[in-house]
Design a protein around this motif. Structure first.
Motif, mmCIF file in Angstrom:
data_model
loop_
_atom_site.group_PDB
_atom_site.id
_atom_site.type_symbol
_atom_site.label_atom_id
_atom_site.label_comp_id
_atom_site.label_asym_id
_atom_site.label_seq_id
_atom_site.Cartn_x
_atom_site.Cartn_y
_atom_site.Cartn_z
ATOM 1 N N GLY A 39 0.802 -1.209 0.000
ATOM 2 C CA GLY A 39 0.000 0.000 0.000
ATOM 3 C C GLY A 39 0.836 1.260 0.000
ATOM 4 O O GLY A 39 1.977 1.268 0.475
ATOM 5 N N LYS A 40 0.247 2.334 -0.537
ATOM 6 C CA LYS A 40 0.906 3.655 -0.550
ATOM 7 C C LYS A 40 -0.185 4.702 -0.516
ATOM 8 O O LYS A 40 -1.156 4.638 -1.282
ATOM 9 C CB LYS A 40 1.769 3.813 -1.794
ATOM 10 N N VAL A 41 -0.026 5.708 0.371
ATOM 11 C CA VAL A 41 -1.104 6.670 0.548
ATOM 12 C C VAL A 41 -0.565 7.913 1.255
ATOM 13 O O VAL A 41 0.499 7.874 1.896
ATOM 14 C CB VAL A 41 -2.243 6.023 1.376
ATOM 15 N N LEU A 42 -1.295 9.009 1.154
ATOM 16 C CA LEU A 42 -0.965 10.197 1.923
ATOM 17 C C LEU A 42 -1.044 9.878 3.414
ATOM 18 O O LEU A 42 -1.879 9.089 3.857
ATOM 19 C CB LEU A 42 -1.931 11.327 1.590
ATOM 20 N N THR A 43 -0.183 10.509 4.188
ATOM 21 C CA THR A 43 -0.126 10.236 5.625
ATOM 22 C C THR A 43 -1.491 10.395 6.283
ATOM 23 O O THR A 43 -1.881 9.588 7.138
ATOM 24 C CB THR A 43 0.879 11.186 6.297
ATOM 25 N N SER A 44 -2.245 11.405 5.887
ATOM 26 C CA SER A 44 -3.551 11.666 6.511
ATOM 27 C C SER A 44 -4.551 10.547 6.256
ATOM 28 O O SER A 44 -5.487 10.359 7.043
ATOM 29 C CB SER A 44 -4.115 12.998 5.996
ATOM 30 N N ASP A 45 -4.375 9.797 5.167
ATOM 31 C CA ASP A 45 -5.319 8.733 4.823
ATOM 32 C C ASP A 45 -4.790 7.345 5.156
ATOM 33 O O ASP A 45 -5.432 6.338 4.829
ATOM 34 C CB ASP A 45 -5.652 8.797 3.327
ATOM 35 N N LEU A 46 -3.634 7.293 5.820
ATOM 36 C CA LEU A 46 -3.054 5.991 6.135
ATOM 37 C C LEU A 46 -3.957 5.130 7.011
ATOM 38 O O LEU A 46 -4.138 3.937 6.717
ATOM 39 C CB LEU A 46 -1.683 6.180 6.803
ATOM 40 N N PRO A 47 -4.550 5.640 8.084
ATOM 41 C CA PRO A 47 -5.400 4.771 8.904
ATOM 42 C C PRO A 47 -6.521 4.114 8.110
ATOM 43 O O PRO A 47 -6.829 2.933 8.333
ATOM 44 C CB PRO A 47 -5.945 5.723 9.984
#
Length: 481
Positions: free
Chosen positions: A140-148
């Protein structure tokens, strides 16, 4: 050492060199913070090559968490690795691990496939699952704010899949279609026969995707049994790289994976993997006639070494000299000097089990016999003749020079951390690796070549218009029409 690429075009030993990329090559003069205090759940080590630290902790249920903070941009890459690859497929049912991985995003106990896809899309990130020889990996890879949010979806896929019958039948048909297509390509045919001949029913004797015969035998119950047996918290590794602290990563993993129960007495036990063959095979040639081809694809080799073999680093340098680079002996003599091949290279599949040493080349069919003879001579020379100090020094410097260029993205770092943990290479890898390369000597290279190269015991698979290759079957050869 995996790339994965019709015949794993990336050299398996070079897997230990991580992945290609670029980074700051300024020599590291790092002022590192103090190690984690005794009360911390983490053990940590310096990572001088990128001016950071790597942290490792283990949950009570056995899940291992490895984190490398790199707050360059507000993005986090993660990997969820389960030690449940195709090497653990039931005998005769190759492809089970691969199909299981393909069904993880097809529905859970709380989300159907459409809901999963919608939630992934809403994060703006990416989430993929795939099975290799030794591991199944959810990436997975995502913006920090959307990690959860994205990590929660990934965890649900891993812990709560339901494997719907309809989706199983759909993916089974797709798998069969892909395998049917492979029959018309020389690379997969040569590779699959090569591994099958060397390893039989061993862990690396079949492709991760299985074969037409093995996939046709797989049932939905096989998928469910494989999942229940092999997917366990104590067999799971989770890695993070990017804009995240070790504490936040551990808190996130605990919040979703902390409730996953480890194996209990009486529960199904993971499959016992058969040992790979220790003895050398007799020299054997398999001729696969494909009269419609103009070229011949050849793969030849013998059993090799495990990734954690003490001779690995000397073998790496030896292979780079022999056939691992564009300036190697095989490439220089066979391709550049004599112009006999489209490409040629050598490598080791040095994984959790002892994968093979191999040489691969493609050539105009009438050149096949000549290339085989020349390649075997170069293997013999590598085994019996001294290497020069200059060759070894140049190769060591080339490998060390590439080292800083292999950790330039969070994706590559997260994958590397998973590789390090899965292959028991230790958190000190970032300093151990270059130190081990520096210790390689001409004598250790010669010992590795003497031990690992066996020109008289090669299993050779040739796929192409056999009558045009100049090869004539003898009593020991196997001819496949």
């Amino acid at each position: 050492m995996k790339p994965e690429n019709p015949i794993r075009l990336s050299i398996a030993l070079a897997a230990a060199l991580f992945f290609s990329g670029c980074a700051d090559t300024t020599p590291a003069t790092v002022s590192t913070p103090a190690p984690a205090p005794p009360s911390s759940p983490f053990e940590s080590r310096d990572v001088p090559v990128i001016h950071s630290h790597v942290y490792r902790a283990t949950l009570p249920n056995g899940v291992v968490v490895v984190v490398l903070p790199r707050p360059v941009v507000p993005v986090v890459s993660f990997r969820i690795g389960i030690l449940a690859g195709s090497s653990r497929d039931p005998i005769g049912k190759g492809g089970v691990a691969d199909l299981t991985a393909s069904l993880l995003n097809r529905g859970t106990t709380t989300r159907d496939a459409l809901t999963l896809f919608r939630e992934i899309d809403e994060t703006g990130g990416s989430l993929e699952a795939a099975a290799g020889r030794d591991m199944t990996t959810v990436s997975g890879k995502v913006l920090t704010s959307d990690l959860p949010s994205l990590f929660g979806v990934a965890a649900d896929m891993v812990m709560n899949p339901v494997f719907p019958e309809k989706e199983f039948q759909h993916n089974l048909l797709q798998a069969r279609a892909g395998l049917m297509d492979e029959k018309d390509h020389a690379g997969p045919v040569a590779r699959n026969l090569f591994y099958k001949t060397l390893y039989g029913n061993g862990p690396y004797g079949h492709p991760s995707s299985g074969t037409l015969h093995s996939v046709s035998r797989i049932t939905l119950q096989d998928i469910r049994t494989f999942y229940q047996t092999e997917y366990r918290p104590e067999r799971t590794i989770i890695t993070f790289a990017g804009d995240i602290t070790p504490e936040k990563a551990l808190e996130l993993v605990k919040s979703v994976f902390g409730s996953w129960k480890p194996a209990t007495p009486g529960s199904p036990r993971p499959m016992t993997v058969h040992n790979t063959p220790a003895s050398l095979p007799s020299g054997q040639t398999i001729l696969v006639n494909r009269p419609q081809f103009a070229q011949a694809m050849v793969m030849m080799g013998t059993p090799g070494i495990r990734r954690n073999d003490p001779s690995f680093y000397s073998a790496l340098v030896m292979n780079e000299i022999l056939g691992g680079t564009t300036t190697s002996r095989l490439n220089h003599v066979v391709r550049q000097k004599n112009g006999l091949v489209y490409y040629i290279y050598s490598g080791f599949d040095a994984e959790r089990h002892a994968g093979p040493f191999f040489v691969v080349f493609q050539t105009f069919a009438p050149n096949t016999k000549k290339v085989l003879a020349l390649s075997q001579k170069l293997l013999g020379d590598m085994k019996t003749k001294p290497v020069t100090t200059r060759e070894v020094e140049t190769t060591r410097n080339n490998i060390l020079g590439q080292f800083p260029f292999r950790v330039d993205t969070d994706d590559r770092i997260a994958s590397l951390l998973l590789y390090i943990e899965a292959y028991d290479l230790g958190l000190g890898y970032f300093t151990d690796y270059p130190d081990s390369i520096r210790k390689v000597t001409p004598e250790s290279v010669e010992k590795a070549a003497s031990t690992l190269l066996h020109p008289g015991h090669l299993v050779t698979v040739v796929v192409g218009p056999i009558p045009k290759t100049g090869l004539r079957p003898n009593g020991k050869d196997i001819v496949v029409e």
